[in-house]
Design a protein around this motif. Structure first.
Motif, short mmCIF file in Angstrom:
data_model
loop_
_atom_site.label_atom_id
_atom_site.label_comp_id
_atom_site.label_asym_id
_atom_site.label_seq_id
_atom_site.Cartn_x
_atom_site.Cartn_y
_atom_site.Cartn_z
N PRO A 95 92.63 94.63 68.38
CA PRO A 95 91.64 95.63 68.76
C PRO A 95 92.23 97.03 68.63
O PRO A 95 93.44 97.24 68.81
N TYR A 122 97.23 96.69 71.82
CA TYR A 122 96.25 97.36 70.96
C TYR A 122 96.93 98.09 69.81
O TYR A 122 98.10 98.45 69.88
N TYR A 163 87.66 105.92 63.33
CA TYR A 163 87.03 104.61 63.47
C TYR A 163 87.09 103.83 62.16
O TYR A 163 87.42 102.63 62.14
N THR A 167 88.99 100.19 61.65
CA THR A 167 88.24 98.99 61.27
C THR A 167 88.49 98.59 59.82
O THR A 167 88.37 97.41 59.48
N PRO A 173 88.99 94.32 64.95
CA PRO A 173 87.69 93.68 65.14
C PRO A 173 86.82 94.40 66.16
O PRO A 173 85.59 94.28 66.13
N ARG A 174 87.44 95.11 67.09
CA ARG A 174 86.73 95.90 68.08
C ARG A 174 87.49 97.20 68.29
O ARG A 174 88.72 97.24 68.16
N GLU A 197 78.50 101.18 67.00
CA GLU A 197 79.75 100.72 66.39
C GLU A 197 80.88 100.58 67.41
O GLU A 197 81.61 99.57 67.41
N ASP A 199 82.88 99.72 70.74
CA ASP A 199 82.73 98.59 71.66
C ASP A 199 82.96 98.96 73.12
O ASP A 199 82.60 98.18 74.00
N MET A 220 77.32 100.58 74.00
CA MET A 220 78.59 100.05 74.49
C MET A 220 78.76 100.30 75.99
O MET A 220 78.12 101.20 76.54
N HIS A 291 86.54 94.17 77.48
CA HIS A 291 85.58 94.48 76.41
C HIS A 291 86.18 94.46 75.01
O HIS A 291 85.42 94.38 74.03
N LEU A 292 87.49 94.51 74.90
CA LEU A 292 88.10 94.44 73.56
C LEU A 292 88.70 93.08 73.28
O LEU A 292 88.76 92.65 72.12
#
Length: 294
Positions: A95, A122, A163, A167, A173-174, A197, A199, A220, A291-292
């Protein structure tokens, strides 16, 4: 004849919009200058070594208005061990986090905070919204904030580039956005620019948008941390933001630390409040994990 009339009218309209943007930037920068009067970008107690080994590097994460933008990327030294610990396949993407600096700029404290976030598993990218400039002078910081806010399209393009880098190049992925002070407001701006987009979003006492129509697009979860004594981001505005988000059915959580001032959890500064900052940090990590990774 009609075309000749429309051109000057459009010019006047554009000038008026630009003037409103400049006034808003001046007003916000003035409030932040009052909150940071006499402040210095000293490292605070929230800055500490990462929990696991990380590697860092400067990266060019995009091109904005024809100029490359460079940030600071931190990631676990052994990403596969992080993935295994969470039951994910080796070689999968981690993430991503868009980390947005305070009004001082992308300084060493923000870099260390980015490494600290990478130590939680992360791939964290600290963006630069000041074009390479960093300061320890509150007067210069005010000028940098004004300049960045006077060109909102440039800042938005910068955040979108971050971003896309996470990605695309890094296969995240998040992705979440997190920022403090000036960066907290920009984290919300990133959410408004990427409403479907991103998350998750973490706002530390950032400038808030309370317009219902703009907030309606957000999809989100959002968490925000604010100081009850903060005169730059008044509690009344925080509550209006919270109430509007709740009325829209959004996933929002707001924490107000009544005794804390503005910048109470900044990586840089002299307004640090250990109790509030540590509580907010624990909640931040739990929120990002949920959330991630969840």
């Amino acid at each position: 004849m009609r075309r000749n009339i429309l051109i000057p009218l459009l010019s006047l309209l554009m000038a008026a919009c630009a003037g409103e943007t400049d006034r808003a930037a001046d007003d916000y920068a003035g409030r932040m200058a009052r909150e940071h009067a006499g402040d210095t970008p000293d490292p605070t107690g929230i800055v500490r070594p990462p929990d696991i080994p990380v590697v860092t590097r400067e990266v060019e994460y995009g091109v904005v208005e024809g100029r490359p933008v460079t940030g600071y990327l931190a990631e676990p030294a052994n990403p596969d061990s992080v993935l295994r610990a969470r039951g994910a396949a080796a070689g999968a993407g981690l993430p991503g986090l868009i980390v947005i600096h305070e009004w001082w700029g992308l300084n060493d404290n923000i870099r260390q905070m980015t490494a600290q976030l990478a130590g939680q598993g992360y791939r964290a990218l600290a963006v630069d919204l000041y074009g390479g400039r960093v300061t320890a002078d509150p007067a210069e910081a005010r000028e940098l904030v004004q300049a960045a806010m006077a060109q909102p399209e440039t800042a938005t393009a910068n955040l979108k580039a971050a971003y896309a880098y996470l990605t695309g190049t890094e296969r995240a992925p998040r992705v979440a956005a997190i920022g403090w002070c000036f960066g907290g407001g920009m984290a919300l701006n990133a959410a408004l620019a990427l409403p479907a987009e991103l998350d998750a979003v973490v706002i530390y006492y950032g400038r808030l948008v309370t317009d219902r129509d703009r907030l309606a697009a957000l999809q989100m979860p959002v968490i925000g941390f604010f100081g009850g004594q903060d005169q730059g981001i008044p509690v009344e505005t925080v509550r209006t933001f919270e109430e509007t988000m709740n009325a829209l059915g959004k996933n929002v959580t707001v924490h107000v630390y009544e005794a804390a001032d503005h910048a109470f959890a900044n990586p840089s500064g002299t307004r640090y409040d250990a109790a509030a900052a540590e509580d907010a940090w624990a909640r931040t990590l739990a929120f990002l994990e949920r959330h991630l990774w969840g």
